[in-house]
Design an enzyme around this catalytic site. Structure first.
Site, PDB file in Angstrom:
ATOM      1  N   ARG A 273      63.605 -28.704 -14.006  1.00  0.00           N
ATOM      2  CA  ARG A 273      64.268 -28.461 -15.289  1.00  0.00           C
ATOM      3  C   ARG A 273      63.553 -27.286 -15.951  1.00  0.00           C
ATOM      4  NH1 ARG A 273      68.006 -30.822 -13.658  1.00  0.00           N
ATOM      5  NH2 ARG A 273      68.997 -32.707 -14.449  1.00  0.00           N
ATOM      6  N   GLU A 302      69.161 -23.253 -21.190  1.00  0.00           N
ATOM      7  CA  GLU A 302      70.402 -22.967 -20.461  1.00  0.00           C
ATOM      8  C   GLU A 302      71.592 -23.010 -21.392  1.00  0.00           C
ATOM      9  OE1 GLU A 302      70.933 -25.080 -16.718  1.00  0.00           O
ATOM     10  OE2 GLU A 302      68.798 -24.815 -16.320  1.00  0.00           O
ATOM     11  N   HIS A 320      71.504 -22.582 -11.900  1.00  0.00           N
ATOM     12  CA  HIS A 320      71.440 -24.045 -11.724  1.00  0.00           C
ATOM     13  C   HIS A 320      72.397 -24.518 -10.620  1.00  0.00           C
ATOM     14  CE1 HIS A 320      70.305 -27.929 -14.104  1.00  0.00           C
ATOM     15  NE2 HIS A 320      70.427 -28.188 -12.810  1.00  0.00           N
TER      16      HIS A 320
END
Ligand SMILES: NC(=O)C1=CN([C@@H]2O[C@H](COP(=O)(O)OP(=O)(O)OC[C@H]3O[C@@H](n4cnc5c(N)ncnc54)[C@H](O)[C@@H]3O)[C@@H](O)[C@H]2O)C=CC1
Ligand SMILES: O=C(O)C(=O)CO
Length: 386
Positions: A273, A302, A320
């Site tokens: 993450r 993000e 991602h």
């Protein structure tokens, strides 16, 4: 009053109303729900990240369960709304669930599902790809070629690092971290150093056996070591890949001070993450250390990158996509749907959430169980004996 959200409806007369906040790959997940008397509503709103308000509108007055995404903020407000609508289950279509406030779900008695076991290898393969791409400067070389700059072989052109014999460092040697470690050890004959709160016994056994195999074949055996601190890994490894969960203990785990501990030519890969790395500090470190490289699948805010990151030639950035193989994404959709369906039908929770193959077999009906419910204990849900 929330705005209405556009939806696509399957099996309008189904008894149970299940909402998916996004269209998901494959059709098996839809068919499995329909076969069990669910009306399936899929949000078709042309907006990548839905707001809490959008999701409240989707839940409406009656909703038995929701399949949601890691971009959504599943906290008190949404669990209260789902509970008011009679909802019993929510599943992330993801293994990570740092976007979910599990305590809030517990308060409203809502089961929270995730999708382990189906994305381990796919995600590890992307981390391995980023490691190789960074060490051999593949993206920079591709850009150079397309820009028409190649005018002949040169001894110094895009010289990178050989992985064989170097040390790979893994932080968070759980499912994905261990799979990545195996790929790098077996594929590139790298030595391993890892840090995790728990011992990765299976990984250690694998590397020991592989080292014995190499030795028996007259090759240099690989080595492994479990580090007693994360800093040890950062100091010693040539390639470091981050695979912990994101929680309070791993937020900004890699910060300015820790970046400074790493070798000047090290490679840092992150497929966990974004907030596990202090991205502002990373940008500064990349600027100051042109031989240091990063391969990033995830970002702190993000979908945005911190200022300056996009300009750094020594960083590879992808959006991602670590779990983005067709088989995995269809499997994630199936597991998420079965988590929600299982809770609606009152099924027990599957005993081993890493062993999900029976749920993925397209030629047989799935077991009558929820594949993976993270708050099963807190809700005292029964465990399947299958
Ligand atoms: N980029 C992507 O598309 C994907 C990202 N992920 C992320 O990867 C994470 C890991 O997934 P899995 O391997 O399936 O989970 P896992 O639970 O099997 O492994 C996580 C490991 O991190 C370790 N850990 C926890 N806190 C730590 C700490 N402070 N220091 C060191 N290690 C620590 C745990 O002990 C565990 O072994 C997920 O939570 C998710 O956030 C997962 C899949 C795809
Ligand atoms: O599963 C996850 O946690 C992801 O990040 C996407 O696959």
């Amino acid at each position: 009053m929330a705005k209405p959200v556009s939806i696509e409806v399957w099996n309008p007369n189904g008894k149970y109303r299940v909402v998916s906040t996004k269209s998901m790959p494959g059709t098996r997940w839809i068919n499995l729900l329909i076969e069990q008397d669910c009306r399936v509503e899929i949000c078709t709103q042309k907006k990548t990240i839905l707001s809490v308000e959008d999701i409240i509108a989707l839940i409406g007055d009656k909703c038995d369960g929701v399949i949601g995404q890691l971009t959504e903020d599943w906290g008190e407000t949404l669990f209260a709304a789902l509970s008011r609508a009679g909802g019993k289950a929510f599943s992330n279509m993801a293994v990570g669930y740092n976007n979910v406030d599990v305590n809030a779900a517990n308060k409203y008695g809502v089961a929270v599902g995730n999708t382990p076991g189906v994305l381990t290898e796919t995600t590890a393969e992307l981390a391995a790809s980023l490691s190789v791409a960074a060490s051999r400067r593949i993206v920079e070389a591709d850009e150079f070629m397309r820009a028409g700059l190649y005018d002949g072989w040169l001894p110094h052109l895009f010289v990178g690092n050989l992985l064989k014999g170097q040390t790979v460092g893994v932080i968070g040697a759980g499912r994905i971290g261990s799979a990545y470690a195996r790929m790098m050890v077996e594929g590139f004959k790298m030595n391993l150093i890892y840090y995790d709160l728990y011992q990765a016994t299976r990984l250690e056994k694998f590397v020991t056996a592989y080292a014995a195999f190499l030795k028996a074949n007259g090759e240099q055996p690989v080595t492994w070591r479990r580090a007693s601190s994360m800093d040890e890994v950062l100091r010693e490894a040539d390639v470091i890949s981050l695979h912990p969960v994101l929680d309070k203990t791993t937020y900004h785990l890699v910060n300015k001070e820790r970046l400074a501990m790493m070798k000047k030519e090290a490679i840092l890969v992150n497929c966990s993450r974004g907030p596990v790395i202090d991205e502002v500090a990373l940008v500064e470190h990349l600027k100051q250390n042109p031989m240091f490289r990063a391969g990033l699948d995830v970002f702190e805010d993000e979908p945005y990158m911190k200022p300056g990151l996009a300009d750094m030639k020594n960083a590879i950035v992808v959006p991602h996509i670590a779990s983005a193989s067709k088989w995995t994404r269809e499997g994630m959709a199936t597991l998420a749907a079965l988590n929600v369906l299982g809770k609606i039908k009152g099924y027990p929770v599957w005993g081993d959430s890493n062993r999900v193959e029976p749920f993925l077999n397209e030629n047989a009906p799935p077991p009558a169980a929820c594949p993976s419910i993270v708050n099963a204990k807190a809700l005292s849900l029964p465990v399947s004996k299958l």
